[in-house]
Enzyme design. Sequence first.
Site, PDB file in Angstrom:
ATOM      1  N   ASP A 310      58.689  11.057 -55.849  1.00  0.00           N
ATOM      2  CA  ASP A 310      58.232  10.856 -57.219  1.00  0.00           C
ATOM      3  C   ASP A 310      56.717  10.759 -57.318  1.00  0.00           C
ATOM      4  OD1 ASP A 310      58.704   9.916 -60.075  1.00  0.00           O
ATOM      5  OD2 ASP A 310      57.608   8.205 -59.264  1.00  0.00           O
ATOM      6  N   GLU A 353      57.691  16.155 -56.687  1.00  0.00           N
ATOM      7  CA  GLU A 353      57.409  16.138 -58.119  1.00  0.00           C
ATOM      8  C   GLU A 353      55.894  16.217 -58.289  1.00  0.00           C
ATOM      9  OE1 GLU A 353      57.987  13.460 -62.147  1.00  0.00           O
ATOM     10  OE2 GLU A 353      57.184  12.605 -60.301  1.00  0.00           O
TER      11      GLU A 353
END
Length: 627
Positions: A310, A353
């Site tokens: 993330d 990401e």
Amino acid sequence: MISHTNSLTQEKLLDFHEGRMIDAYRYFGSHIKGDETTFTVWAPDVTTVTVICTNIKDDIEERFPMATHPLDSTVWQISVPRMTMGYRYEYEIETLQKEKLRKVDPFARASEKRPQSRSIVQPESIYVWPDSVLANKRAPNPQHYEEPMAIYELHIGTWKRTKSGRFLTYRELAEEVIPYVKKQGFTHIEVMPITEHPLDESWGYQTTGYFSPTSRYGSGDDLKYFVQKCKENEIGIFLDWVPGHFCVDLHALALFNGTPLYEESRPERRMNPDWGTLNFDVRKGEVVSFLLSSSHYWLDEFKFDGFRMDALVNLLFVPNDPDRTHNKDGVAFLRTLTASLRHHHPEAVLIAEDAWHYPKVTGDIEEGGVGFHYKWNFGWMNDVQEYMKTPPAERSRVHGNINFSIFYHYEERFISTFSHDEFVHGQGSLLNKLPGTYEEKFHQLRLLLGFWVAHPGKKLLFMGQEFGHFDEWKFQPQLDWHLYDFKAHRQMALFTKELLTFYKGEKALFELDDKREGFQWLDADNSKQSVASFVRRGRSPENECIIICNFSDKHYPDFQVGVPSKGVYQQIFSTDFAHYGGNSEQQPVLVLAREAPFNNQSQSIEINLPAFTMSIWKKNWDRSEVE
């Protein structure tokens, strides 16, 4: 006191300080050894460290002053002469300024359920993995680039609850979500963060326990059971993991020794104002060892199949820098991380990401890349959703949103995502973003998911969108499963199931995902009719598929489209089939290509193309003419 000869040797300490240690959890934290419990913590530049243990049976605190390691004054240790399994514990750290701080163990392998936060002494796991799981973990899979991948993004706490409103445990989840995901046609589950975190509404992205599975859903062994059942059902499982930033709560890593220790030492890079989190200082070897060890821990101990990492934006780019300068320190750390994981876990899939498009995120490190296997395609996701939110009569002016992604698609290896971020904070669900009547919304949702599957790239869909969740996702008790009482939503679920089943059976839709020869536009620029048509190819000519997407509300009964060769073409899939809620019967439709050059092809066919429909055609090699 622990003897350094059977724990942290000079060599191990050097590895820890220089950022080479990948198993620091074996040396730091609490460990039961016979009738003793050892505690080890890294706490430089402090006066004293005391471990405070509490037996929950009598709730009485006992204090055990720690001593510095004989080879390293920054490491504090003690051996408590008893077996303290299940005890709660914290470290009391006295800073150089005489301030006393209570901190949870950074290497704790279990934690109390919020709102409590203390660490829990855990015994070594005796969970026995089946040989089949262990064998798969040792087998690298370099062919995943050419295999179908349809990922179900799952938030455990809000997927489903018990009748009383309680969270499902990991074991209960295994019995419910795995059959559901398998039936719906998904190949993988991506679990949103289950590292321990204090606030439910952070969705797990503000971590306090980098080695601790959240106690909301059960124990570490319960989690292993869930992972095992995924593997036994041939469902891959990825963990959403946060390597760049952490929670500001003062009981955890923040200001661990009274000063920035784990967090960035440079004030201008320290805080993320948008997220309210602190960035790791990945220039420090000890922090690198901490993060490397966390990543290896989840793969070694829990057998996850890989990570979605993330918020890499603050590792790839300098935090809080409006010029988006490349972050050399962060990129160097990510290369260290991916190289280590690829070396020790060649079977693991690494997904990035990156919303700001750092170059070569999925490139090989030896060629200047960062070393991930895939990255989320934010550009495609944003462009396509903006296009679909546009009223059909106005879509011709934004037609470029549909075709632009192919300009950059082959620069990286992408996953086409409809993730949780798109369905929160007033954005609406996929279904509710779409214009038109209730019925038209479902027609367009089928079209959108059809285009998602036909477009190059692996696939990810957030939970609930598969059956047309109407409301946006909130931290509510569970998804709106009552929508299955309505025919339109049952038909939507059936459509997603059959779409993904079709996807997994058509090699043209995944075999050459990252190869330019796997895709060719037939007509990228038909903005007047709001139609996009293209070819998807596999390695064999027989796999070739023709995809036609009608994004308009107009029905084109004699739509002409070019095809690569003469012969009979058969419609093999349509989003307009009646049992999905459309208007077309599911029966063989055959057309004969004629020598009428079109779309830069030598042949063409004329087809019936209903409004809001994606249809797929394939040459029928067994027929020479229409019967």
